[in-house]
Write a protein that holds these residues in place. Sequence first.
Motif, PDB file in Angstrom:
ATOM      1  N   LEU A  27       0.826  -1.202   0.000  1.00 36.04           N
ATOM      2  CA  LEU A  27       0.000   0.000   0.000  1.00 36.04           C
ATOM      3  C   LEU A  27       0.864   1.258   0.000  1.00 36.04           C
ATOM      4  O   LEU A  27       0.634   2.190  -0.774  1.00 36.04           O
ATOM      5  CB  LEU A  27      -0.936  -0.006   1.210  1.00 36.04           C
ATOM      6  N   VAL A  28       1.880   1.289   0.849  1.00 41.79           N
ATOM      7  CA  VAL A  28       2.745   2.464   0.922  1.00 41.79           C
ATOM      8  C   VAL A  28       3.520   2.652  -0.389  1.00 41.79           C
ATOM      9  O   VAL A  28       3.688   3.782  -0.858  1.00 41.79           O
ATOM     10  CB  VAL A  28       3.707   2.370   2.133  1.00 41.79           C
ATOM     11  N   CYS A  29       3.951   1.569  -1.017  1.00 40.56           N
ATOM     12  CA  CYS A  29       4.635   1.668  -2.318  1.00 40.56           C
ATOM     13  C   CYS A  29       3.691   2.231  -3.380  1.00 40.56           C
ATOM     14  O   CYS A  29       4.102   3.053  -4.210  1.00 40.56           O
ATOM     15  CB  CYS A  29       5.176   0.306  -2.750  1.00 40.56           C
ATOM     16  N   ALA A  30       2.436   1.832  -3.365  1.00 37.74           N
ATOM     17  CA  ALA A  30       1.457   2.359  -4.315  1.00 37.74           C
ATOM     18  C   ALA A  30       1.220   3.851  -4.069  1.00 37.74           C
ATOM     19  O   ALA A  30       1.118   4.629  -5.019  1.00 37.74           O
ATOM     20  CB  ALA A  30       0.148   1.586  -4.212  1.00 37.74           C
ATOM     21  N   LEU A  31       1.137   4.253  -2.810  1.00 38.42           N
ATOM     22  CA  LEU A  31       0.975   5.670  -2.487  1.00 38.42           C
ATOM     23  C   LEU A  31       2.183   6.476  -2.929  1.00 38.42           C
ATOM     24  O   LEU A  31       2.047   7.586  -3.462  1.00 38.42           O
ATOM     25  CB  LEU A  31       0.746   5.850  -0.984  1.00 38.42           C
ATOM     26  N   LYS A  32       3.369   5.924  -2.709  1.00 37.86           N
ATOM     27  CA  LYS A  32       4.607   6.586  -3.128  1.00 37.86           C
ATOM     28  C   LYS A  32       4.594   6.841  -4.630  1.00 37.86           C
ATOM     29  O   LYS A  32       4.910   7.940  -5.093  1.00 37.86           O
ATOM     30  CB  LYS A  32       5.819   5.733  -2.752  1.00 37.86           C
ATOM     31  N   GLU A  33       4.233   5.837  -5.394  1.00 36.96           N
ATOM     32  CA  GLU A  33       4.209   5.970  -6.847  1.00 36.96           C
ATOM     33  C   GLU A  33       3.100   6.926  -7.295  1.00 36.96           C
ATOM     34  O   GLU A  33       3.313   7.787  -8.148  1.00 36.96           O
ATOM     35  CB  GLU A  33       4.009   4.603  -7.492  1.00 36.96           C
ATOM     36  N   HIS A  34       1.933   6.796  -6.703  1.00 31.44           N
ATOM     37  CA  HIS A  34       0.786   7.625  -7.087  1.00 31.44           C
ATOM     38  C   HIS A  34       1.058   9.114  -6.853  1.00 31.44           C
ATOM     39  O   HIS A  34       0.711   9.953  -7.678  1.00 31.44           O
ATOM     40  CB  HIS A  34      -0.453   7.175  -6.319  1.00 31.44           C
ATOM     41  N   TYR A  35       1.642   9.428  -5.694  1.00 23.85           N
ATOM     42  CA  TYR A  35       1.887  10.825  -5.350  1.00 23.85           C
ATOM     43  C   TYR A  35       3.296  11.287  -5.706  1.00 23.85           C
ATOM     44  O   TYR A  35       3.679  12.414  -5.407  1.00 23.85           O
ATOM     45  CB  TYR A  35       1.605  11.060  -3.860  1.00 23.85           C
ATOM     46  N   ASN A  36       4.082  10.406  -6.330  1.00 19.95           N
ATOM     47  CA  ASN A  36       5.432  10.728  -6.794  1.00 19.95           C
ATOM     48  C   ASN A  36       6.279  11.352  -5.687  1.00 19.95           C
ATOM     49  O   ASN A  36       6.835  12.439  -5.837  1.00 19.95           O
ATOM     50  CB  ASN A  36       5.351  11.659  -8.015  1.00 19.95           C
TER      51      ASN A  36
END
Length: 68
Positions: A27-36
């Motif tokens: 989840l945190v990796c997806a948030l990192k990528e989504h919000y750059n």
Amino acid sequence: MQLIERNEPGLYHLDSNATERWSFYQLVCALKEHYNTGWKIVPNTDYEHDQRLVDERIALPALSHRFG
């Protein structure tokens, strides 16, 4: 919309992670990528605990629908 149409008072647990069961790390990796963001994320499996609650009255799209 499902909550409005139900017209039933009560507590609801909305869980968009019920089917895919992403880990906190995923989840945190997806948030990192989504919000750059420039976050440095290090996985750690020292502690594992699944505290998902299941409420089948309301269905939500899976997390991958939002984050790809």
